[in-house]
Design a protein around this motif. Structure first.
Motif: not given
Ligand code: ZN
Ligand code: AMP
Ligand code: FE
Ligand code: FE
Length: 281
Positions: A11, A16, A41, A250
């Motif tokens: 990501h 996020d 996402h 992330h």
């Molecule tokens: Zn996520």
């Protein structure tokens, strides 16, 4: 010759993560990866920025992690190499992102109603692309009420079905599998065994997804126990699904590092061979 290092789930700030897409590809190359999939996402919003700054020697698989559900249980579907201009798929992704905005506003309103010092403006500022609970978690960290983003994902805060949690739109996962295929993409069920996050679907649902055209199963994932990985590996073989592995990176919103888990080259080759939406870059 050692195999390619392939991380198929990451990501960026397009959703996020905390790393901008153009920095993510640089970090992936620096981490020694040969193949990186960008799977924000419900969006393809980071694709261009990642592609524009692709370092030599790194291949980019463009994808997205799609919010889905089955039998009232939330789950995530990784779609890869689909045509982002496919009208029906683009419309559904847009609807998912729109729903995320009103849902995040609702969650912020609930927090404010209880006197928690966060604001919608602050959360909006933190979200550069698709808004998600990690942005609200960051606001909670800034307020000093929780020590880390991960600590906000409890029943007392914004964990699934927690005190300040709100539902968002999710696609029926069988419809989503078919829709991504219609758009020329391939699909992998993300972290199917991540029981620590909430309820997980049974193997009957995974079999139904396989029958609907699912291509792979994310076997190696940071949220899977060794026992779960072993079981999912067997299940993938039984159902004829390609086993994958990935970090679900992330940035600073999680502790996992790029390349923490990797996908076998044979699975990657087969996913790419089946896809006909867009090319690997
Ligand atoms: Zn996520
Ligand atoms: P949302 O998609 O808005 O419901 O937010 C869910 C996202 O939050 C997941 O996709 C993860 O990226 C992230 N998340 C879930 N649990 C945790 C956790 N314990 N620590 C950090 N991030 C988490
Ligand atoms: Fe996920
Ligand atoms: Fe993810």
């Amino acid at each position: 010759m050692p195999g390619l290092k392939i991380d198929l789930h990451t990501h960026s700030t397009a959703s996020d993560g905390t790393t901008p897409p153009e920095v993510l590809v640089r970090e992936a190359a620096d981490a020694g990866l040969d193949v990186l999939a960008l799977t924000d996402h419900d969006t393809t919003g980071g694709w261009e920025r990642a592609a524009a700054d692709l370092p030599d020697g790194l291949r980019l698989v463009r994808g997205a992690e799609i919010s889905c559900s089955r039998n009232g249980i939330s789950l995530h579907l990784l779609g890869y190499l689909f045509d982002p201009t496919h009208a029906a798929l683009a419309e559904r992704l847009d609807a998912l992102r729109t729903s995320r905005i009103s849902r995040a506003e609702r969650m912020v309103d609930m927090l404010i109603a209880d006197g928690v010092p966060v604001s919608w403006g602050q959360v909006r500022e933190l979200a550069d692309g698709t808004v998600g609970r990690p942005h609200i978690a960051q606001a909670l960290v800034a307020s000093g009420l929780v020590p880390t983003v991960a600590d906000a994902f409890t029943r007392d805060w914004i964990g699934t079905h927690g005190r300040y949690w709100g539902a968002k739109l999710e696609l029926d996962v069988l419809d989503a599998v078919r829709l991504v295929a219609e758009a020329g993409g391939v699909t992998v069920f993300a972290h199917p065994g991540a029981a620590s996050r909430g309820r997980i679907v049974g193997e009957d649902v995974i079999a139904d997804m396989a029958a609907a055209g699912l291509d792979g199963l994310e076997v190696d994932h940071p949220d899977h126990t060794p026992e779960m990985r072993a079981r999912l590996g067997v299940l993938a073989a039984e159902l004829g699904l390609l086993p994958t592995g990935s970090s679900d990176f992330h940035g600073a919103n999680k502790t996992v590092r790029l390349g923490a888990h990797l996908t076998p080259e044979a699975s990657y080759d087969e996913l790419v061979a089946r896809a006909k939406g867009v090319e690997v870059l």
